[in-house]
Design a protein around this motif. Structure first.
Motif, PDB file in Angstrom:
ATOM      1  N   LEU A 330      34.973  47.946  48.297  1.00  0.00           N
ATOM      2  CA  LEU A 330      34.174  48.251  47.170  1.00  0.00           C
ATOM      3  C   LEU A 330      33.392  49.905  47.975  1.00  0.00           C
ATOM      4  O   LEU A 330      33.315  50.736  46.776  1.00  0.00           O
ATOM      5  N   LYS A 331      33.510  49.896  49.386  1.00  0.00           N
ATOM      6  CA  LYS A 331      32.886  50.725  49.789  1.00  0.00           C
ATOM      7  C   LYS A 331      33.671  52.301  49.279  1.00  0.00           C
ATOM      8  O   LYS A 331      32.998  53.302  49.323  1.00  0.00           O
ATOM      9  N   SER A 332      35.030  52.219  49.364  1.00  0.00           N
ATOM     10  CA  SER A 332      36.122  53.359  48.637  1.00  0.00           C
ATOM     11  C   SER A 332      35.776  53.460  47.671  1.00  0.00           C
ATOM     12  O   SER A 332      36.888  54.066  47.295  1.00  0.00           O
ATOM     13  N   GLY A 333      35.280  52.443  47.071  1.00  0.00           N
ATOM     14  CA  GLY A 333      35.278  53.222  45.338  1.00  0.00           C
ATOM     15  C   GLY A 333      36.697  52.104  44.443  1.00  0.00           C
ATOM     16  O   GLY A 333      36.876  52.991  43.640  1.00  0.00           O
ATOM     17  N   GLY A 334      37.140  51.486  45.123  1.00  0.00           N
ATOM     18  CA  GLY A 334      37.932  50.446  44.536  1.00  0.00           C
ATOM     19  C   GLY A 334      37.449  49.606  43.691  1.00  0.00           C
ATOM     20  O   GLY A 334      35.865  49.921  44.009  1.00  0.00           O
ATOM     21  N   GLU A 335      38.061  48.398  43.130  1.00  0.00           N
ATOM     22  CA  GLU A 335      37.506  47.149  42.672  1.00  0.00           C
ATOM     23  C   GLU A 335      38.701  46.330  43.108  1.00  0.00           C
ATOM     24  O   GLU A 335      39.738  45.988  43.606  1.00  0.00           O
ATOM     25  N   ILE A 336      37.750  44.929  42.375  1.00  0.00           N
ATOM     26  CA  ILE A 336      38.259  44.248  42.304  1.00  0.00           C
ATOM     27  C   ILE A 336      38.566  43.295  40.851  1.00  0.00           C
ATOM     28  O   ILE A 336      37.388  42.902  40.103  1.00  0.00           O
ATOM     29  N   ARG A 337      39.462  43.194  40.687  1.00  0.00           N
ATOM     30  CA  ARG A 337      39.798  42.347  39.503  1.00  0.00           C
ATOM     31  C   ARG A 337      39.940  40.724  39.579  1.00  0.00           C
ATOM     32  O   ARG A 337      40.878  40.706  40.270  1.00  0.00           O
ATOM     33  N   GLY A 338      40.023  40.071  38.526  1.00  0.00           N
ATOM     34  CA  GLY A 338      40.398  38.612  38.959  1.00  0.00           C
ATOM     35  C   GLY A 338      41.191  39.086  37.984  1.00  0.00           C
ATOM     36  O   GLY A 338      40.925  38.733  36.405  1.00  0.00           O
ATOM     37  N   MET A 339      41.712  37.366  38.130  1.00  0.00           N
ATOM     38  CA  MET A 339      43.216  36.763  36.757  1.00  0.00           C
ATOM     39  C   MET A 339      43.029  35.430  36.689  1.00  0.00           C
ATOM     40  O   MET A 339      43.018  34.690  37.699  1.00  0.00           O
ATOM     41  N   LYS A 340      41.895  34.720  35.363  1.00  0.00           N
ATOM     42  CA  LYS A 340      41.409  33.372  35.806  1.00  0.00           C
ATOM     43  C   LYS A 340      42.663  32.798  34.978  1.00  0.00           C
ATOM     44  O   LYS A 340      43.496  33.305  33.692  1.00  0.00           O
ATOM     45  N   ILE A 341      43.277  31.561  35.740  1.00  0.00           N
ATOM     46  CA  ILE A 341      44.767  30.876  34.926  1.00  0.00           C
ATOM     47  C   ILE A 341      43.960  29.536  34.449  1.00  0.00           C
ATOM     48  O   ILE A 341      43.773  28.516  35.234  1.00  0.00           O
ATOM     49  N   ASP A 342      43.890  29.238  33.394  1.00  0.00           N
ATOM     50  CA  ASP A 342      43.670  28.044  32.906  1.00  0.00           C
ATOM     51  C   ASP A 342      44.453  26.680  33.203  1.00  0.00           C
ATOM     52  O   ASP A 342      46.365  26.868  32.946  1.00  0.00           O
ATOM     53  N   GLY A 343      43.936  25.915  33.511  1.00  0.00           N
ATOM     54  CA  GLY A 343      45.227  24.598  34.857  1.00  0.00           C
ATOM     55  C   GLY A 343      45.942  24.927  35.856  1.00  0.00           C
ATOM     56  O   GLY A 343      46.788  24.782  35.972  1.00  0.00           O
ATOM     57  N   GLY A 344      45.366  26.218  36.400  1.00  0.00           N
ATOM     58  CA  GLY A 344      46.285  26.674  37.087  1.00  0.00           C
ATOM     59  C   GLY A 344      45.695  26.302  38.480  1.00  0.00           C
ATOM     60  O   GLY A 344      46.663  26.222  39.129  1.00  0.00           O
ATOM     61  N   GLY A 345      45.116  25.124  38.160  1.00  0.00           N
ATOM     62  CA  GLY A 345      44.790  24.620  39.386  1.00  0.00           C
ATOM     63  C   GLY A 345      46.140  23.006  40.101  1.00  0.00           C
ATOM     64  O   GLY A 345      45.951  22.652  40.742  1.00  0.00           O
ATOM     65  N   ALA A 346      47.195  23.321  38.985  1.00  0.00           N
ATOM     66  CA  ALA A 346      47.839  22.076  39.325  1.00  0.00           C
ATOM     67  C   ALA A 346      49.054  23.240  40.261  1.00  0.00           C
ATOM     68  O   ALA A 346      50.313  22.972  40.324  1.00  0.00           O
ATOM     69  N   MET A 347      48.805  24.268  40.418  1.00  0.00           N
ATOM     70  CA  MET A 347      49.674  25.223  41.133  1.00  0.00           C
ATOM     71  C   MET A 347      49.803  24.648  42.694  1.00  0.00           C
ATOM     72  O   MET A 347      48.748  24.665  43.070  1.00  0.00           O
ATOM     73  N   SER A 348      50.703  24.886  43.453  1.00  0.00           N
ATOM     74  CA  SER A 348      51.166  24.069  44.421  1.00  0.00           C
ATOM     75  C   SER A 348      50.466  25.424  45.519  1.00  0.00           C
ATOM     76  O   SER A 348      51.047  26.377  45.202  1.00  0.00           O
ATOM     77  N   ARG A 349      50.351  25.196  46.846  1.00  0.00           N
ATOM     78  CA  ARG A 349      49.819  26.658  47.611  1.00  0.00           C
ATOM     79  C   ARG A 349      51.823  27.280  48.070  1.00  0.00           C
ATOM     80  O   ARG A 349      51.834  28.579  47.628  1.00  0.00           O
ATOM     81  N   SER A 350      52.796  26.534  48.026  1.00  0.00           N
ATOM     82  CA  SER A 350      54.002  27.586  47.688  1.00  0.00           C
ATOM     83  C   SER A 350      54.242  28.455  46.655  1.00  0.00           C
ATOM     84  O   SER A 350      54.501  29.794  46.645  1.00  0.00           O
ATOM     85  N   ASP A 351      53.478  28.146  45.268  1.00  0.00           N
ATOM     86  CA  ASP A 351      53.419  29.305  44.374  1.00  0.00           C
ATOM     87  C   ASP A 351      52.393  30.122  44.397  1.00  0.00           C
ATOM     88  O   ASP A 351      52.582  31.417  43.925  1.00  0.00           O
ATOM     89  N   PHE A 352      50.968  30.257  45.247  1.00  0.00           N
ATOM     90  CA  PHE A 352      50.277  30.776  45.425  1.00  0.00           C
ATOM     91  C   PHE A 352      51.152  31.856  46.121  1.00  0.00           C
ATOM     92  O   PHE A 352      50.991  33.111  46.168  1.00  0.00           O
ATOM     93  N   ASP A 353      51.007  31.105  47.414  1.00  0.00           N
ATOM     94  CA  ASP A 353      52.328  31.855  48.104  1.00  0.00           C
ATOM     95  C   ASP A 353      53.497  33.227  47.876  1.00  0.00           C
ATOM     96  O   ASP A 353      54.051  34.025  48.552  1.00  0.00           O
ATOM     97  N   ILE A 408      42.099  40.852  42.991  1.00  0.00           N
ATOM     98  CA  ILE A 408      43.371  41.294  44.370  1.00  0.00           C
ATOM     99  C   ILE A 408      42.300  42.782  44.202  1.00  0.00           C
ATOM    100  O   ILE A 408      41.285  43.180  43.234  1.00  0.00           O
ATOM    101  N   ALA A 409      42.170  43.378  45.023  1.00  0.00           N
ATOM    102  CA  ALA A 409      41.437  44.615  45.719  1.00  0.00           C
ATOM    103  C   ALA A 409      41.900  45.391  45.627  1.00  0.00           C
ATOM    104  O   ALA A 409      43.073  45.696  46.279  1.00  0.00           O
ATOM    105  N   GLY A 410      41.643  46.982  45.461  1.00  0.00           N
ATOM    106  CA  GLY A 410      41.918  48.450  45.474  1.00  0.00           C
ATOM    107  C   GLY A 410      41.646  48.896  44.505  1.00  0.00           C
ATOM    108  O   GLY A 410      40.760  49.246  43.899  1.00  0.00           O
ATOM    109  N   LEU A 411      42.253  50.378  43.856  1.00  0.00           N
ATOM    110  CA  LEU A 411      42.221  50.915  43.291  1.00  0.00           C
ATOM    111  C   LEU A 411      42.917  50.255  41.426  1.00  0.00           C
ATOM    112  O   LEU A 411      43.446  49.528  41.853  1.00  0.00           O
ATOM    113  N   ARG A 412      41.510  50.676  40.501  1.00  0.00           N
ATOM    114  CA  ARG A 412      41.904  50.006  39.801  1.00  0.00           C
ATOM    115  C   ARG A 412      43.623  49.540  39.063  1.00  0.00           C
ATOM    116  O   ARG A 412      43.750  49.295  38.646  1.00  0.00           O
ATOM    117  N   LYS A 413      43.473  51.498  38.665  1.00  0.00           N
ATOM    118  CA  LYS A 413      45.442  50.636  38.231  1.00  0.00           C
ATOM    119  C   LYS A 413      46.781  49.729  38.666  1.00  0.00           C
ATOM    120  O   LYS A 413      46.955  49.187  38.275  1.00  0.00           O
TER     121      LYS A 413
END
Length: 600
Positions: A330-353, A408-413
């Motif tokens: 944020l200090k360097s002018g970047g952004e924090i962008r998110g993506m909501k996954i409906d029902g994504g709680g069923a995903m395993s740790r390995s899925d996120f990895d 994800i954090a970084g440049l918007r593009k």
């Protein structure tokens, strides 16, 4: 490859001329004597009897060769091989009980051969003519005339024909006139590279193959043809991918005295007719989404709206964060962008990895994930966040129990590019949509211009003949990037099928556009002088659109590449394995064209 069996000779002409089509025979034909022509799809020798699946464009029928009926026909059948072209005369009968084939339209009957004529033998094909083959695509394209015999490719071209006919019928019924425009035209390289054609009669000068009939179709409407269309061949010298070819076909439309809504409504009706021709339903009414909303919620102006997984900007949630990574971004002018996954709680740790690994491969530092369960957030970084940050995150993303959130954090593009790839992967893994789902959306309210950092100048998002909105005309000089375009794109399942706009119909406005784009008067007079002149002779307000026919058929056929929808496509290296094009030419031809070639 094996040579054809030597005792099987083809004649100069054939005598057994068809009276019926293989795929059209049914139980109604039982007891009839018929003559079939076609290709040997498969031959099976069962001792005394020989069975041949005979194929023509209409389908396949089983032919039986019984020595008790005709020893000569049976003897000839012993030497038949795949893809021999034959004529067969015989009697239609029902198959013996228990031997019917319900998977074939002709599975109830068979033809008992009385005569057979080998019209033309065949070399052994380099791959089997069947729906799915393991042959490399280069081999298939090298022998494209064999590849086109396969059902799945054959059906694509038949579908293309039906779709094209439906489009023509629809537009014809609405009073459109189909008009052809030239292939040899003037180079106006504002988009992709042109394919150039040297002129023998005008030494040192070149034609260009059209990237689009844009200028001609506007001129046609100015000429008083108020409703024009063309199934137009276009050419672009650009790098290839699954949905691109150096030569492609577009459905080109232009109309006088219309606004944006008129064009979009017309196209929706046309696509409805095209989908109907393919046995599918085009859902109407089609929603419209602003360009800015598409970028904010989907990270692209070509959103796949078959499923949710929307994106959102979360800078405000972490404006006072002490989490080092977010704080530095944020200090360097970047952004924090998110993506909501409906029902994504069923995903395993390995899925996120796995998603984290993919994000890193795409250039991101990685992802941060959250899962909400029993009102609480679970995440590898939970201990680094304050309770307020967690609360703000839940509220901003409307996260419910059982949902997941990826950050994800970084440049918007870069954030949007990575999330876009993860979005498609996640939706497929979680089964958030069906392959046959169809979800069109119109993207509207585009910016007129963007700034090219490399060339340090303004460029149009569509093309320089797109009309700005009335409000935007006033700010073109002061703040060009705030100007909006009267443009619209039709996107289906994340693929841009077509794009269009209301055009500039007044010379002074068109000159203003060239000015903003940094094109000097001498240059735009040379390139576009005939259009500028035509605009002074009573040019009506007009607009139109161009839709990619190849992409549309690819979508309707459920194929992964447009090469399957084109009879003779090019490879990724823009070559034609069948003909060997492009190729060197005789030096005498180059001399006639006053051309010398050099190689570094």
């Amino acid at each position: 490859m094996n040579e054809p069996t030597k005792d099987v000779r083809a004649k100069a002409a054939y005598t057994l001329k068809r009276t019926a089509l293989c795929g059209a025979i049914s139980a109604e034909n039982v007891g009839s004597e018929i003559v079939l022509n076609g290709w040997v799809a498969r031959r099976r020798d069962h001792g005394g009897l020989i069975f041949v699946d005979l194929r023509d464009e209409s389908g396949i029928v089983q032919v039986v060769f019984d020595p008790r009926v005709s020893e000569e026909a049976h003897r000839t059948a012993e030497n038949l091989r795949s893809e021999f072209v034959v004529g067969v005369s015989g009697l239609v009968r029902r198959r013996p009980h228990g031997t019917e084939n319900p998977s074939m339209p002709t599975g109830e009957i068979e033809v008992v051969a009385g005569q057979i004529e080998v019209i033309n033998p065949s070399l052994t094909p380099p791959f089997e003519v069947k729906r799915e083959v393991k042959a490399d695509e280069k081999v298939r394209l090298r022998y494209r005339y064999i590849d086109l015999r396969r059902d799945e490719i054959h059906e694509c071209l038949k579908l293309r024909h039906r779709v094209t006919k439906a489009v023509r019928d629809y537009l014809d019924n609405l009073g459109f006139t189909e008009i052809e425009t030239p292939f040899l035209t003037k180079s106006t390289p504002e988009g992709a590279r042109d394919f150039l054609v040297p002129s023998r009669l005008q030494p040192g000068r070149f034609y260009a193959l059209p990237q689009s009939p844009q200028l001609f179709k506007q001129t046609i409407v100015i000429s008083g043809f108020e409703r024009y269309y063309q199934i137009a061949k276009c050419f672009r010298d650009e790098d290839l991918r699954a949905d691109r070819q150096p030569e492609f076909t577009q459905i080109d439309i232009e109309m006088a005295f219309v606004n944006e809504n008129d064009v979009m409504e017309l196209v929706d009706g046309m696509l409805e007719a095209a989908f109907h021709a393919a046995g599918k339903r085009y859902p109407r009414p089609v929603p419209r989404m602003k360009y800015d909303d598409a970028l904010e919620n989907y990270g692209t102006d070509r959103p796949d709206t078959r499923f949710e997984c929307r994106m959102l900007s979360l800078n405000k949630c972490f404006k006072n964060t002490e989490f080092r990574i977010f704080k530095d971004v944020l200090k360097s002018g970047g952004e924090i962008r998110g993506m909501k996954i409906d029902g994504g709680g069923a995903m395993s740790r390995s899925d996120f990895d796995s998603l984290n690994k993919k994000a890193q491969e795409l250039g991101a530092r990685g992802i941060v994930w959250f899962v909400r369960s029993s009102g609480q957030l679970t995440s590898p970084i939970s201990k680094f966040l304050s309770d307020d940050e967690k609360k703000n995150l839940i509220e901003a993303s409307a996260l419910m129990d059982g949902d997941a959130l990826i950050l994800i954090a970084g440049l918007r593009k870069l954030c949007d590019e990575v999330l876009l790839a993860l979005r498609a992967r996640t939706a497929e893994n979680l089964g958030l949509f069906k392959k046959e789902d169809i979800s069109p959306v119109w993207i509207v309210d585009f910016p007129l211009l963007e700034f090219d950092e490399t060339e340090r100048r303004y460029k149009t998002l569509h093309h320089p003949f797109t009309s700005p909105t009335d409000d935007s005309l006033e700010i073109l000089d002061q703040d060009p990037l705030k100007a909006r375009a009267r443009a619209y794109d039709i996107v289906i399942n994340g693929m841009e099928i077509g794009g269009g706009s209301i055009r500039i119909h007044k010379r002074d406005v068109q000159e203003k556009m060239f000015e903003v784009l940094g094109i000097p008067p001498a240059e735009y007079e040379t390139k576009f002088g005939f259009l500028l002149e035509a605009l002074q002779y009573g040019a009506p307000p007009h607009g139109g659109i161009a839709l990619g026919l190849d992409r549309l058929v690819m979508l309707l056929a459920g194929r992964e590449t447009i090469r399957d929808t084109i009879a003779f496509p090019k490879t990724q290296s823009a070559t034609c394995p069948l003909t060997g094009a492009p190729d060197e030419v005789d030096p005498a031809q180059l001399k006639e064209l006053y051309i010398k070639t050099t190689y570094e």
